[in-house]
Design a protein around this motif. Structure first.
Motif, PDB file in Angstrom:
ATOM      1  N   VAL B 120     -10.142  -6.119  -0.782  1.00 59.11           N
ATOM      2  CA  VAL B 120      -8.544  -6.389  -1.459  1.00 59.11           C
ATOM      3  C   VAL B 120      -8.149  -6.305  -2.215  1.00 59.11           C
ATOM      4  N   ARG B 122      -9.359  -3.943  -4.254  1.00 58.94           N
ATOM      5  CA  ARG B 122      -8.928  -2.662  -4.156  1.00 58.94           C
ATOM      6  C   ARG B 122      -7.485  -2.552  -4.287  1.00 58.94           C
ATOM      7  N   PHE B 123      -7.227  -2.969  -3.082  1.00 57.77           N
ATOM      8  CA  PHE B 123      -5.803  -1.730  -2.268  1.00 57.77           C
ATOM      9  C   PHE B 123      -5.232  -2.793  -3.464  1.00 57.77           C
ATOM     10  N   ASN B 124      -5.371  -3.542  -4.354  1.00 57.65           N
ATOM     11  CA  ASN B 124      -4.248  -4.127  -5.463  1.00 57.65           C
ATOM     12  C   ASN B 124      -4.588  -3.870  -6.396  1.00 57.65           C
ATOM     13  N   ARG B 126      -4.874  -0.449  -6.798  1.00 53.92           N
ATOM     14  CA  ARG B 126      -4.806   0.370  -6.533  1.00 53.92           C
ATOM     15  C   ARG B 126      -2.738   0.942  -6.599  1.00 53.92           C
ATOM     16  N   TYR B 127      -3.012  -0.539  -5.724  1.00 55.02           N
ATOM     17  CA  TYR B 127      -1.252  -0.338  -5.716  1.00 55.02           C
ATOM     18  C   TYR B 127      -0.456  -1.012  -7.527  1.00 55.02           C
ATOM     19  N   GLU B 130       1.406   1.498  -9.588  1.00 56.32           N
ATOM     20  CA  GLU B 130       2.898   1.067  -8.781  1.00 56.32           C
ATOM     21  C   GLU B 130       3.880   0.668  -8.269  1.00 56.32           C
ATOM     22  N   ARG B 202       6.755 -10.183  -5.567  1.00 56.21           N
ATOM     23  CA  ARG B 202       5.370  -9.712  -4.598  1.00 56.21           C
ATOM     24  C   ARG B 202       4.826  -9.266  -5.809  1.00 56.21           C
ATOM     25  N   PHE B 206       0.578  -9.774  -6.436  1.00 48.90           N
ATOM     26  CA  PHE B 206      -0.794  -8.890  -7.107  1.00 48.90           C
ATOM     27  C   PHE B 206      -1.604  -9.001  -8.101  1.00 48.90           C
ATOM     28  N   LEU B 209      -3.563 -12.136  -7.439  1.00 46.09           N
ATOM     29  CA  LEU B 209      -4.607 -12.051  -6.848  1.00 46.09           C
ATOM     30  C   LEU B 209      -5.660 -11.865  -6.886  1.00 46.09           C
TER      31      LEU B 209
END
Lengths: 297, 854
Positions: B120, B122-124, B126-127, B130, B202, B206, B209
């Motif tokens: 979790v 990691r993708f946070n 990564r995102y 962006e 949002r 992120f 989190l």
């Protein structure tokens, strides 16, 4: 840059005798309590070892609602644990559980073994495959060995990862990159593109929001451990051959790949997927479809 | 040292060694290796897990396959470890094992949590850039907000982004104003237009989190690292090492013990082997010896092996030859079947002895199929098994048939008379002994007959020894036929037979004796045209319980027989212990020593009795020389008392010589002392016993030559009986004496058989008529006839006659009438000492005499 997804090795080591025996048992109704069910009834080879239903059949009608969606057995041995809740550490334990479970095959071992022993050819096969012949343990070991033989190593993505630059279509390649960019690959990684960790279903909000009824199994590992941390925690499924295994999720609630991608993006990644990315991602997911394994005879 | 104890100890030691070997076999060295390997693997997996967690967290690893592999490996190793631990017993190691398992479970669970959270995060992450970019773009395009607001918002977003990235880059607490900024962003979201508000929310989510997850993941990482898997593995390893070391030390000890025991065993085995070789060598030579011995034995002896039932299990060639059967038919048969007629007592004795595990010696006889008797001297040897029970018997026999036959013959010969085939004296004595015992035991009475043939000498002398032997043989056979089988006939020697009559009282004995006497009387012996009638004098003696001995019986019978003879032969005399005559006979025995003593002490004396012519005037004085003995007390003893004893006990020879020598000496002295006087004539008695003495003639001629005596002065008298008994010797003696110039007279003529035929053969000068006829001459016609017959025959033969026992005038007249030439008796002259009669000087007792003369 290290790769998150690894190709499946081309060679798999399987005991062919045991696997062939396991295949026979896989289609053998004598293993079920009432002689009506056999493994392939739900793990249908023609449906990529699923049954295409939302939830699996149950011998107990009132339990039908809490059944899980049937997971494929293709590449199942590459998972780190088995069952939607990762409740089994070995394939043998999983097979035994399914055979014994009164909601699934409902077999009692003495009866099942008695029925199998009446078949001299089968007994002989057991004798040749195992030193101790026909036993309950060896039944599950043979079935597990058969399951281990169900490996699909030659998906387009595998070929691509092994160096075939042209193996992926433009769109699939775009999808492969998007898969990384979105962070999907954080969970769906490894040789089985998932299947090797636990994750909560719904990090950004609950996918069950607005649902009127929930069954205990919808709560994932919580239904096993009762720990708050395990609420809605499931084993991350492998995405290999995912195009062949609709419907999706533990409850088969997503009918198509697009539905599934949309829900996962929304609740796991906290984002919406634009049409363009959706097409790419779906194309990528199709590139994970591999030629079906030949059944050892 | 007690050998059985020694062996028991040895067996115990061997059992101990075996147990040790089993124990050593059970030492699970390879399992300790396995647990060590498991523990090493667990530690390695643990290290790898920790490392891969770090690598994953740092983005060096992009998938969890490695973690899954290590996790699976760790679980596998734990399972193996549990399995191996159980195999090792595991009581001591169980708590540590459980502790390790707990740590492993903790670690793996932490790893799972890490995996989930890290994915979790990691993708946070990564995102996040962006999302930040998209939000900034959205803010810029949000014209509804004031520029300053948009700028503030943009800055706030950029600052939060930077701070989150900074947070990610550094270890330690998040930047202090990040929570505030996040709160500010959340506030702003509430104030702005809806679409942008959602984007801000949002982004805030992120960032929040990440802010939450980053420390969590870092903490997890630390926790994962700190889980004491390795330490607990080490602890467990140490326990195993201790256990194993203890075991190894024990094994080491046992190995040395084993080595020691092996060395001891080796030494013992070597000793045993050496002894075995020696024994084997000895055994071989012994076996060879035994084979030779058996071969030699088989050449000599019969060898049988019997099993405990008596079945023959081995028989050598000698036996097969002896029974004339093939070995196949001999084996398997009971030994008794070869001795069907054998003495059952002997075999039972043998079998009992053998069964008592003792060696048996004995003799067994066998009658082979073709007859004859097979005598075996046998030795039976029992062989016992380890419990001492006889399991076979070896019987070794020697064929002693030849010896047995010879023995039988000898025994026969020893018991039988070779001439007649009757029992001999010794055998009769034996039977007498038995009869005597029997008499004493049963109070029975038996009897012994002593049979003496009256005429045997006649036959022997007139027809020769061949005839004598033949008559004995025939009569012996006749006697054997006559008596019942229970009675026994034996030849006692010469013409004497002994007959043992069983179970008879005195009267019965006399009846049976008379029967035998009749048989002898009826017997006729034919030899070269001559027919001889026989008669016998028979003495009967009882064999009664009070009979003292066999010798006494024999003596009694002998005496009785002698009495029968004395009473005129051809009769039976029954021995009566109180019979005075018999008593006298018994006294003879004592006489022997008295005679000998008297000879030694010179207590014999010579008397003389004058003989006078009946019709013519006397030419020269004529005396008969008479022998007298003085007893130890100086009393005179008459010849009737000692002569029979002397005759019976072979003393007559000596007495005769003494008489001859002394008489001739007196004649010689008469010549010397009275040379002018008329020298008398002397009649000297010579007994039958002396006739056979070859050197008596020489003695007489020597004596005559060395003296001044004229041989014509000497007349030698032999009784008729003695002459007839030894006719040939008498004939020779008489002839020789006559050649010397002496006269000879036949004494007691008529008392014996009075066979005048003898007179043709005997060169006699004088016949002395038996005194019994002379005494009864005037009363008995028979005696008178006898005297007359003798006188007439003598006249025909030109032989002079002398009558003895002339005791009265009446007799003398009768004699004269009968024509008898000389007379002698108390009427004419009472015997008186010779010196006195001859007018010689009394002999000086001290004068030396030639003792060698006798």
């Amino acid at each position: 840059m290290p790769r998150a997804i690894a190709p499946i090795p081309l060679r798999t080591h399987v005991d062919r005798t045991r696997a062939a025996l396991g295949r026979r048992l896989f289609f053998d109704t004598r293993l079920s309590g009432d002689g009506s069910i056999f493994c392939a009834r739900c793990h249908d080879p023609t449906h990529a070892y699923t049954d295409g239903r939302r939830r699996s059949l149950s011998l107990v009608p009132e339990a039908s609602a809490r059944q899980f969606n049937v997971p494929t057995l293709l590449n199942v041995s590459l998972n780190f644990a088995f069952g939607w809740r990762a409740e089994h550490e070995t394939l043998e334990a999983q097979a035994r559980s399914v055979i014994e479970n009164p909601e699934h095959m409902g077999a009692d071992w003495p009866g099942a073994l008695h029925r199998l022993r009446a078949d001299p050819a089968l007994v002989a096969e057991f004798e040749s495959a195992f030193a101790d012949g026909l036993t309950a343990t060896n039944v599950t070991r043979a079935i597990a060995e058969f399951e281990r033989s169900l490996i699909t190593p030659n998906a387009a993505l595998d070929r691509y990862l092994r160096g075939d630059r042209n193996a992926l279509s433009e769109e699939a390649l775009c999808g492969y990159r998007t898969f990384h960019r979105y962070g999907c690959v954080s969970c769906h990684q490894g040789v089985n593109v998932g299947g090797n960790l636990l994750a909560r279903f719904g990090i950004f909000g609950s996918p069950y929001e607005g649902r009127e009824t929930l069954v205990p199994t919808d709560l994932g590992r919580y239904s096993l451990t009762g720990r708050e941390n395990d609420r809605r925690v499931f084993r991350v499924p492998s995405l290999r051959n995912v195009a062949l295994t609709a419907p999706y999720f533990h409850d088969g609630s997503a009918r198509t790949l697009e539905d599934a991608v949309r829900i996962v993006a929304r609740y796991q990644l906290g984002r919406e997927v634009p049409e363009k990315d959706m097409d790419c991602l779906v194309a990528f997911l199709h590139s994970l479809t591999a030629p079906q394994p030949e059944s050892p005879r | 040292m007690n050998r059985s104890w020694f062996h028991a100890a040895l067996a115990l030691a061997a059992a101990g060694l075996l147990a040790l070997l089993l124990f050593l076999g059970a030492v699970p060295v390879e399992r300790y290796a396995a647990v060590s390997s498991d523990l090493a693997g667990i530690k390695e997996a643990d290290a790898r897990l920790t490392l891969q967690v770090f690598e994953t967290r740092l983005g060096l690893l992009w998938n969890y396959d490695g973690l899954v592999r290590e996790t699976r490996r760790m679980r596998l190793l734990m399972d193996e470890l549990r399995h191996h631990d159980e195999e090792l017993g595991g009581e001591k190691s169980r708590p540590s094992l459980e502790a390790l398992a707990g740590a492993v479970d903790d670690k793996l669970e932490l790893v799972e949590t890490f995996k989930t959270n890290n994915a979790v995060l990691r993708f946070n992450l990564r995102y996040l850039p962006e999302a930040s970019r998209n939000l900034v773009d959205g803010i810029d395009q949000e014209t509804a907000l004031s520029t300053s607001t948009r700028r503030d918002l943009r800055r706030l977003v950029e600052r939060v982004t930077a701070e989150v990235l900074q947070l990610m880059a550094e270890n330690g607490p998040p930047p202090s104003d990040l929570p505030l900024n996040l709160a500010e962003l959340a506030e702003a979201a509430a104030t702005v237009e809806s679409l942008l508000a959602a984007d801000i929310e949002r982004f805030t989510a992120f960032a929040s989190l990440i802010t939450q997850l980053k420390p969590k993941v870092d903490t997890l990482m630390g926790e994962i690292e700190r889980v004491p898997v390795s330490a607990r593995a080490d602890a467990l390893s140490a326990i195993y090492a201790r256990q194993r070391d203890t075991l190894i030390r024990a094994v080491e000890r046992y190995r040395w013990m084993l080595f020691g025991a092996a060395v001891l065993l080796l030494v013992y085995l070597t000793a045993v082997l050496v002894r075995l070789r020696r024994i084997s060598a000895r055994l071989q030579s012994t076996m060879a010896d035994m084979q030779f011995q058996q071969f030699a034995m088989d050449q000599h002896a019969i060898v049988l092996v019997l099993d405990p039932r008596g079945i023959i299990t081995y028989a050598n060639d000698k036996f097969c030859n002896a029974v004339r059967m093939r070995r196949e038919s001999v084996l398997g048969r009971h030994y008794r079947s070869f001795w069907p007629a054998g003495d059952a007592g002997v075999f039972e004795g043998m079998w009992q002895t053998l069964r008592d595990r003792r060696v048996w010696h004995g003799e067994i006889s066998n009658q082979p199929a073709d007859g004859g008797v097979l005598w075996l001297s046998a030795t039976g040897v029992p062989f016992v098994d380890s419990e001492g029970t006889p399991n076979r018997y070896v019987v070794i026999c020697t064929d002693i048939s030849t010896r047995k036959v010879a023995e039988e013959q000898l025994r026969y010969q020893a018991r039988h008379d070779s001439l007649t085939g009757l029992l001999n004296r010794r055998a009769l004595e034996r039977h007498l002994g038995l009869a005597l015992e029997d008499a004493k035991r049963r109070h029975a009475r038996h009897a012994l007959l002593y049979v003496d043939l009256d005429q045997f000498k006649v036959i022997n002398d007139t027809c020769g020894h061949m005839a004598g032997d033949e008559v004995l043989r025939q009569l012996g056979a006749e006697l054997g036929r006559t008596i019942p089988s229970t009675d026994i006939v034996a030849r006692l020697g010469g013409d004497e037979f002994g007959i043992l009559l069983r179970d008879c009282q005195a009267t019965g004995a006399i009846d049976r004796a008379q029967a035998i006497h009749r048989v002898i009387g009826a017997f006729r012996f034919v030899w070269e045209d001559q027919v001889f009638q026989l008669s016998a004098s028979i003495g009967v003696a009882p064999v009664a319980p009070d009979t003292p001995s066999v010798a006494a019986v024999l003596a009694s019978a002998d005496v009785a027989c002698a009495m029968a003879k004395e009473k005129g032969r051809n009769r039976i005399h029954f021995y009566e212990p109180d019979d005075q005559e018999l008593q006298q006979r018994h006294n003879e025995m004592q006489w022997v020593s008295r005679i000998k003593q008297a000879l030694e002490e010179e207590r014999f004396e010579l008397f003389a009795q004058r003989i006078v012519p009946v019709r013519a005037a006397a030419s020269r004085p004529h005396y008969e020389v008479l022998l007298r003995m003085r007893d130890a007390q100086g009393r005179m003893v008459m010849p009737g008392a000692f002569i029979p004893a002397a005759e019976r006990y072979s003393l007559m020879d000596r007495l005769d010589r003494w008489v001859i020598a002394t008489a001739l000496d007196k004649l010689d002295r008469h010549h010397r002392q009275l040379p002018a006087a008329e020298h008398p004539m002397l009649s000297i008695n010579v007994s039958g016993a002396s006739l056979g003495q070859s050197d008596l003639l020489e003695f007489i001629s020597d004596r005559l030559r060395s003296s001044a005596v004229d041989p014509a002065q000497v007349c030698f008298e032999i009784t008729e009986t003695a002459a007839i008994s030894n006719l040939r010797e008498a004939e020779r003696f008489l002839s020789a004496v006559r050649e010397l110039g002496c006269q000879v007279a036949l004494d007691d003529f008529g008392s014996g058989l009075s066979s005048f035929t003898y007179l043709k053969r005997l060169p006699v000068d004088v016949l002395k008529i038996d005194g019994s006829f002379v005494r009864d001459l005037c009363h008995e016609p028979l005696s008178a006839a006898m005297v007359q017959a003798v006188t007439r025959i003598a006249g025909i033969l030109e032989i002079e006659t002398i009558a003895e026992f002339v005791e009265n005038e009446e007799t003398l007249v009768a004699l004269r009438e009968a024509g008898v030439d000389y007379a002698q008796g108390y009427l004419i002259h009472r015997p008186a000492p010779m010196d006195e009669v001859m007018g010689l000087e009394t002999v000086d007792p001290g004068r030396p005499r030639s003792r060698a003369a006798y």
